[in-house]
Scaffold this active site. Structure first.
Site, PDB file in Angstrom:
ATOM      1  N   LEU A   1       0.853  -1.178   0.000  1.00 38.94           N
ATOM      2  CA  LEU A   1       0.000   0.000   0.000  1.00 38.94           C
ATOM      3  C   LEU A   1       0.894   1.235   0.000  1.00 38.94           C
ATOM      4  O   LEU A   1       1.974   1.229   0.603  1.00 38.94           O
ATOM      5  CB  LEU A   1      -0.900   0.045   1.246  1.00 38.94           C
ATOM      6  N   ASP A   2       0.438   2.304  -0.640  1.00 38.93           N
ATOM      7  CA  ASP A   2       1.139   3.574  -0.533  1.00 38.93           C
ATOM      8  C   ASP A   2       1.260   3.971   0.936  1.00 38.93           C
ATOM      9  O   ASP A   2       0.378   3.653   1.753  1.00 38.93           O
ATOM     10  CB  ASP A   2       0.364   4.687  -1.254  1.00 38.93           C
ATOM     11  N   ARG A   3       2.288   4.714   1.252  1.00 41.65           N
ATOM     12  CA  ARG A   3       2.473   5.191   2.621  1.00 41.65           C
ATOM     13  C   ARG A   3       1.267   6.002   3.084  1.00 41.65           C
ATOM     14  O   ARG A   3       0.866   5.930   4.256  1.00 41.65           O
ATOM     15  CB  ARG A   3       3.743   6.052   2.695  1.00 41.65           C
TER      16      ARG A   3
END
Length: 312
Positions: free
Chosen positions: A138-140
């Site tokens: 997942l993106d940060r």
């Protein structure tokens, strides 16, 4: 290629490819130029301490000529990290899988200025399992469901599910209502071609090429302020959901990348990106049973008047 160095404090060693030919007299000279932002003497001292090693684990001396080694391993030495003040919640754990609810702002894996402040390192230390590895990412900036494999022997079977698009993923997003007040005609399927160029923080859209990304966008609820949508991506391109909603005129609240790239500022923990990985559904490759995981998190700006939609 296996690392000759063990996981230390939850962090694996970094592997670096060293050119076999070039203008540098030694491998160390190449690394000094490659990492120009570091103090050269401190870097060379790491060679003298034996902190930079070959594939067999033996220390590489600072005078080793270029061409004598193709790969080196070392532990990164970042500046002191400021702790990201949010915790991971473990939703499921068995012999093969760990499923967690990742908070906003926490990266999936170490990178840049984040080492201990990554979901992977925190979980490795918490569970005392150096073999733990992410099955997807997942993106940060994105919160929600994240899966990890607990052992190398079965990791590939779960990773293939994502590679073969056999995992049904569902997200939620909250966007500002367009100034015109006009919403897209939901449900809508949005497609385009997304390209990630090296060195660029944002992806680029290439309208001259066939689409390589697709998202089904459904309406959950809306009010005079915001639009709450359900997202079902058919592909998994970087920043896909953020790009698609921005293209539809309903860019996600607190998105600093799309539709416009804003100045790089310190994290504002009061303004998380309003994007949540809500559900993962797949047939377990080891048991053949259907597995469904759902987040316990909610988006802070979601309207509270609408009934949740069914994902059955």
């Amino acid at each position: 290629m296996p690392s000759p160095l063990p996981v230390r404090d939850g962090v694996g060693a970094t592997r670096l490819h060293v050119p076999l030919t070039g203008p540098w007299p030694t491998a160390a000279a190449y690394m000094v130029e490659r990492f120009f932002h570091l103090d050269p003497e401190r870097l060379l001292e790491r060679f003298d301490r034996g902190d930079i090693v070959r594939a067999d684990g033996s220390p590489l001396p600072r005078d080793a000529p270029l061409g004598s080694v193709e790969f080196v391993w070392y532990y990164r030495e970042p500046a002191v990290e400021t702790r990201i003040p949010f915790e991971i919640e473990i939703l499921h754990q068995d012999d093969h899988l760990v499923v967690v609810d990742k908070p906003h702002f926490l990266p999936t894996t170490p990178g840049g200025k984040f080492l201990q402040n990554s979901a992977l390192v925190r979980l490795r230390n918490l569970l005392d399992n150096p073999d733990l590895a992410p099955i997807h990412r997942l993106d940060r900036a994105t919160a929600g469901l994240l899966m990890f494999a607990t052992r190398p022997a079965t990791r590939g079977a779960y990773q293939l599910l994502f590679e073969n698009r056999q995992v049904q993923k569902v997200y939620e997003a909250v966007s500002a209502r367009p100034a015109s007040g006009t919403l897209p005609s939901f449900p809508v399927v949005y497609r385009n071609n997304i390209v990630k160029a090296r060195g660029q923080v944002r992806v680029q859209v290439d309208d001259t090429k066939e689409p390589n990304s697709e998202t089904l966008v459904e309406l959950i609820d809306s009010d005079e302020r915001v639009v709450h949508t359900l997202l079902r991506p058919h592909s998994g391109k970087m920043h896909q959901l953020r790009v698609h909603l921005a293209a539809l005129g309903i860019g996600i609240l607190n998105d600093r990348f799309y539709p416009d790239l804003l100045d790089d500022l310190p994290d504002d923990f009061e303004r998380p990106l309003q994007l949540l990985a809500r559900e993962l559904r797949f047939v377990d490759p080891l048991t053949g049973t259907e597995r469904v995981f759902r987040t316990r998190r909610t988006l802070q700006h979601a309207p509270r008047t609408g009934a949740p939609v069914s994902d059955a």
